[in-house]
Scaffold this active site. Structure first.
Site, short mmCIF file in Angstrom:
data_model
loop_
_atom_site.label_atom_id
_atom_site.label_comp_id
_atom_site.label_asym_id
_atom_site.label_seq_id
_atom_site.Cartn_x
_atom_site.Cartn_y
_atom_site.Cartn_z
N ARG A 293 -1.07 -9.48 -20.98
CA ARG A 293 -1.92 -9.23 -22.14
C ARG A 293 -1.22 -8.33 -23.17
NH1 ARG A 293 -5.26 -5.11 -22.49
NH2 ARG A 293 -7.04 -6.41 -23.02
N PRO B 213 0.81 -1.21 0.00
CA PRO B 213 0.00 0.00 0.00
C PRO B 213 0.85 1.27 0.00
CG PRO B 213 -0.04 -1.04 2.16
CD PRO B 213 0.63 -1.99 1.24
N ASP C 101 -7.22 0.05 -25.74
CA ASP C 101 -7.84 -0.10 -24.42
C ASP C 101 -7.82 1.21 -23.65
OD1 ASP C 101 -8.55 -2.74 -24.61
OD2 ASP C 101 -6.72 -3.50 -23.69
N GLU D 244 1.09 -7.24 9.09
CA GLU D 244 1.15 -5.79 9.26
C GLU D 244 2.05 -5.13 8.21
OE1 GLU D 244 0.13 -2.15 10.89
OE2 GLU D 244 -0.71 -4.13 11.22
#
Length: 247
Positions: A154, A89, A169, A116
């Site tokens: 991809r 994160p 895309d 954690e």
């Protein structure tokens, strides 16, 4: 491309890597996958991979030894310098440009975290790239790794049935993709725009460009902040603002 994944829950990848585009890419030999449980590299008798943080605090922290040893073992059979990617994160937001950059690599190693967090020596001295897929909390890094792997694989040559798909895309040119329609042309009174049925490919391409810009303006205006606008795009933006009452 060779992709290695280090995870405490390797079974999570069984279906994902063998299904749809990811599975077909492996069948075409465009990529190979290997998933390793880094718990297998612990040296303590209880096979622990985590411990309490120095200085106290809530939660458990992944120890450096199992991951460093696991990466050393993966690299022992190959002199290629891989990109070692940590899902975190605290990482840089993962974007299409990152997928495009990583799709040019020969080998990637993904490290999926839990608990954690990580001992700081892991991101500081082991990994080359640290990425986040969004500002929200997840149980572990496996789902983030799956999302990044899908977006990278991809883009490999020959993986998609239509090589232009990846180019058009959403996000590939900085804009969201234009609306799509298919048969029937009239469904319950909801009609496809006449222009798309006209066969005029030049006008259709212009319509798609304009609608990509409109959709981006309406849904993700932040994507336009750093975009170098053409005169035509600026003209359309002024039109969108007038239509929405913002000018």
């Amino acid at each position: 491309m060779k992709i290695d994944i280090l995870s405490l829950f390797p079974e999570m990848f069984d279906g994902v890597l063998n299904t749809s585009i990811l599975g077909k890419a492996a069948e075409k030999d465009a990529v190979s996958y290997s998933v390793t449980n880094f718990r297998d590299f612990t040296t303590n008798k209880h096979n622990k991979v985590d411990d309490y943080p120095f200085g106290g605090g809530a939660g458990m922290v992944l120890m450096p030894q199992p991951l460093f040893d696991a990466v050393d073992a993966l690299r022992a059979d190959d002199d290629t310098a891989p990109r070692i990617i940590l899902t975190s994160p605290q990482g840089k937001p993962f974007k299409q440009e990152d997928a495009e950059m990583l799709s040019n690599e020969k080998r990637l190693i993904f490290i999926c975290g839990h608990y954690e967090g990580f001992d700081e020596r892991i991101p500081e001295h082991l990994v080359t790239d640290e990425y986040s897929i969004g500002d929200f909390v997840m149980t572990g890094g496996e789902l983030a790794a799956m999302a990044m792997i899908d977006s990278i694989v991809r883009l490999l040559p020959g993986v998609l049935g239509n090589d232009t798909s990846a180019v058009t895309d959403s996000f590939s040119d900085g804009l969201l993709e234009h609306p799509h329609y298919t048969r029937p042309a009239d469904f319950r009174g909801m009609k496809v725009p006449d222009l798309l049925l006209s066969g005029n490919h030049e006008k259709i391409a212009e319509w798609r460009w304009k609608e990509s810009l409109r959709r981006t303006y309406e849904r993700r205006p932040d994507l336009l902040n750093d975009r170098k606008m053409t005169e035509q795009e600026l003209k359309w933006l002024r039109q969108f603002k007038r239509e929405s009452g913002k000018e």
